[in-house]
Design a protein around this motif. Structure first.
Motif, mmCIF file in Angstrom:
data_model
loop_
_atom_site.group_PDB
_atom_site.id
_atom_site.type_symbol
_atom_site.label_atom_id
_atom_site.label_comp_id
_atom_site.label_asym_id
_atom_site.label_seq_id
_atom_site.Cartn_x
_atom_site.Cartn_y
_atom_site.Cartn_z
ATOM 1 N N ILE A 1 1.055 -0.835 0.043
ATOM 2 C CA ILE A 1 0.198 0.059 0.066
ATOM 3 C C ILE A 1 0.638 0.978 -0.034
ATOM 4 O O ILE A 1 2.008 1.190 0.788
ATOM 5 C CB ILE A 1 -1.244 -0.302 1.499
ATOM 6 C CG1 ILE A 1 -1.774 1.169 1.123
ATOM 7 C CG2 ILE A 1 -0.076 0.229 2.383
ATOM 8 C CD1 ILE A 1 -3.126 0.753 1.748
ATOM 9 N N GLN A 57 0.728 -5.819 6.647
ATOM 10 C CA GLN A 57 0.605 -5.511 5.090
ATOM 11 C C GLN A 57 1.936 -4.422 4.867
ATOM 12 O O GLN A 57 2.748 -3.462 5.920
ATOM 13 C CB GLN A 57 0.186 -4.661 4.766
ATOM 14 C CG GLN A 57 -1.571 -5.193 4.794
ATOM 15 C CD GLN A 57 -1.477 -7.190 4.415
ATOM 16 O OE1 GLN A 57 -1.386 -7.134 3.659
ATOM 17 N NE2 GLN A 57 -2.099 -7.716 5.257
ATOM 18 N N PHE A 114 4.104 -1.763 3.258
ATOM 19 C CA PHE A 114 3.866 -0.046 2.461
ATOM 20 C C PHE A 114 5.066 0.696 2.524
ATOM 21 O O PHE A 114 6.129 0.520 2.971
ATOM 22 C CB PHE A 114 3.025 0.640 3.766
ATOM 23 C CG PHE A 114 4.312 0.388 5.453
ATOM 24 C CD1 PHE A 114 4.609 2.281 5.091
ATOM 25 C CD2 PHE A 114 3.945 -0.477 5.980
ATOM 26 C CE1 PHE A 114 5.328 2.345 6.286
ATOM 27 C CE2 PHE A 114 4.605 -0.219 7.141
ATOM 28 C CZ PHE A 114 5.410 0.798 7.668
ATOM 29 N N THR A 144 2.248 -2.693 -6.146
ATOM 30 C CA THR A 144 1.934 -1.103 -5.507
ATOM 31 C C THR A 144 -0.101 -2.242 -5.636
ATOM 32 O O THR A 144 -0.332 -1.622 -7.025
ATOM 33 C CB THR A 144 1.716 -0.277 -6.598
ATOM 34 O OG1 THR A 144 3.194 0.679 -5.887
ATOM 35 C CG2 THR A 144 1.258 1.106 -5.239
ATOM 36 N N GLY A 152 -2.519 -1.003 -3.760
ATOM 37 C CA GLY A 152 -3.315 -0.036 -3.155
ATOM 38 C C GLY A 152 -2.621 1.130 -2.559
ATOM 39 O O GLY A 152 -1.681 2.051 -2.802
ATOM 40 N N VAL A 200 -6.735 -0.954 5.560
ATOM 41 C CA VAL A 200 -5.121 -1.438 5.271
ATOM 42 C C VAL A 200 -5.297 -2.827 4.571
ATOM 43 O O VAL A 200 -5.139 -3.192 3.826
ATOM 44 C CB VAL A 200 -4.086 -1.196 5.823
ATOM 45 C CG1 VAL A 200 -2.453 -1.801 4.951
ATOM 46 C CG2 VAL A 200 -2.943 0.412 5.709
ATOM 47 N N ILE A 225 -5.943 -3.537 0.636
ATOM 48 C CA ILE A 225 -4.753 -5.444 0.509
ATOM 49 C C ILE A 225 -4.744 -6.395 0.795
ATOM 50 O O ILE A 225 -4.914 -7.367 -0.153
ATOM 51 C CB ILE A 225 -3.349 -4.577 1.129
ATOM 52 C CG1 ILE A 225 -2.662 -3.400 0.939
ATOM 53 C CG2 ILE A 225 -2.182 -5.769 0.990
ATOM 54 C CD1 ILE A 225 -2.910 -3.016 -0.291
#
Length: 461
Positions: A264, A291, A293, A347, A349, A414, A418
């Motif tokens: 994300i 996640q 990022f 990528t 999100g 998030v 994702i």
């Protein structure tokens, strides 16, 4: 092939990053017809636009895109205030007001160009109408107002202002949230000063595509039957051009090592100033989401981005080292190549403030969004993304209050975007919109046809 070398364009953007970049992208499109373009702004803002330019090689177009930087009297802007009750970047208001000093040099440029051009076509931001007002005394000059926002926002803004004269059979319109308080009185006053000059415009240009907003373009045309409209977007390139031998940003190299659609991207644009508590909550939420990022952690722009100290946001002790060593994420504190990040296959999100540039770039690259609007057109853009296009989830809906968004709320958003079936379905829809947008700007596509129509109009005999 040249359509008409006796026609010249003059682009006059508003003095804010989201406006500077859009008209620079539009200059590329116009110059592709072998029509010369003159892009004008203050010395400071030309430097800003050039340093942040991305997606295509500006220098490769220097024979057709002529940049004019005009010095203006110094303007003093306060530092961004993270505790301000309104998230609108009021620290930039002195720079906005300073745009009045561009009127004289722009008039001189227009007068000079008029001596050799058959027609001068001036594309100006709505908020720069007073700067170009002297075009009225130049017989071969005409202006077109550039609407920097989504058509959804523009229509609903005018629709509300006119007392909603068109019946809304659209559930989205019936449930529109109020955005009162999303703009400061000072900006509204600046906008009011433009109205008498905007009335002299020959039409409106939109950085959007019928593939995204066709319904609301039709509604706007019904509301403004006397105006010509062209939906020519997206202005930003759909394919990223890399300069030869240019070193890639470090975050792109990090993305190369991540799984497809697993990261994300978090960025709140150039005008958002967050409190220390909110930054801490975002940090904890991102880490606890589990996640991957990339977080662009920069303070809001000042009036002159090249002067003075920049506030460096404080993160929990050891945070940056910990997430980097764990391979979970990366903090970027400088300017980042957003188009390239969104175009990267890793990528999956985009957590965003929902400025129209960011929305359109995310749509262009097929990336769904986690929306967190702060001010201006952003609340309505969030509704377009989440309710109309169904390509996003809401982190925080817009309210006038500067409420703290907790780390748990951020982490859940998030994970939902994702790592859930709902997020996967949004990515599939986003890919469909990406393909539709690419088709719209290709030869024979709806945006390309509107651009051709506009070029035919301005090169008419």
């Amino acid at each position: 092939m040249a359509k008409d070398k006796k026609v010249v364009f003059v682009m006059v953007p508003f003095l804010a990053q989201g406006h500077l970049g859009q008209l620079l992208h539009f200059s590329r499109l116009i110059s592709s017809y072998n029509i010369p373009v003159h892009y004008v702004s203050t010395t400071t803002h030309i430097r800003q636009a050039s340093s942040r330019h991305q997606g295509w090689d500006l220098l490769a177009h220097d024979n057709m895109i002529h940049v004019h930087e005009f010095p203006i009297p110094a303007f003093l802007c306060p530092d961004p205030n993270p505790n301000a009750p309104c998230k609108f970047p009021s620290q930039l208001q002195p720079a906005f007001e300073a745009s009045v000093h561009l009127r004289e040099p722009v008039c001189k440029l227009l007068t000079s160009l008029s001596a050799t051009a058959r027609r001068i076509v001036i594309i100006h931001d709505y908020l720069m109408a007073s700067v170009v007002q002297d075009f009225a005394s130049i017989p071969n000059a005409e202006t077109y107002t550039f609407q920097t926002c989504s058509c959804f926002f523009t229509f609903t803004y005018y629709w509300d202002y006119a007392g909603r004269p068109i019946a809304a059979d659209d559930q989205i319109l019936q449930e529109l949230i109020s955005t009162e308080g999303s703009l400061t009185p000072e900006l509204l006053a600046l906008g009011a000063k433009q109205e008498i000059h905007v009335e002299k415009s020959s039409g409106e240009i939109f950085n959007t595509s019928r593939a995204i907003e066709g319904h609301y373009l039709d509604l706007l045309r019904t509301l403004q039957v006397t105006k010509k409209h062209w939906a020519i977007g997206p202005f930003n390139p759909v394919d990223i051009c890399q300069k030869p031998n240019k070193k890639r940003h470090k975050c792109l190299e990090w993305l190369d090592n991540q799984a497809s659609s697993s990261v994300i991207y978090v960025s709140f644009g150039t005008t958002t100033c967050l409190t220390d508590k909110q930054i801490h909550a975002i940090a904890v939420g991102l880490e606890n989401s589990g996640q991957k990022f990339i977080w662009i952690l920069r303070d809001a722009d000042k009036g002159d981005i090249f002067t003075g100290d920049v506030r460096k946001a404080e993160l929990p002790t050891g945070y940056e080292d910990r997430i980097l060593e764990a391979g979970q994420g990366m903090i970027v504190r400088d300017w980042a190549p957003q188009l390239e990040i969104l175009a990267h296959t890793s990528t999956g999100g985009f957590m965003s403030h929902c400025g129209w540039n960011s929305c359109l770039e995310s749509l262009t690259m097929g990336v769904p969004m986690a929306t967190w609007p702060m001010h201006s057109d952003q609340p309505r853009n969030s509704e377009l993304i989440t309710k109309v296009l169904k390509l996003g989830i809401v982190v925080k809906g817009w309210t006038r209050e500067n409420d703290l968004v907790g780390s748990l709320q951020i982490a859940n958003a998030v994970k939902k975007l994702i790592a859930s079936k709902e997020g996967d379905e949004m990515r599939k829809r986003a890919a469909d919109y990406k393909n539709a947008i690419r088709e719209s700007v290709a030869e024979g596509g709806v945006s390309r046809l509107e651009l051709d129509s506009f070029i035919d109009h301005i090169t008419r005999e």
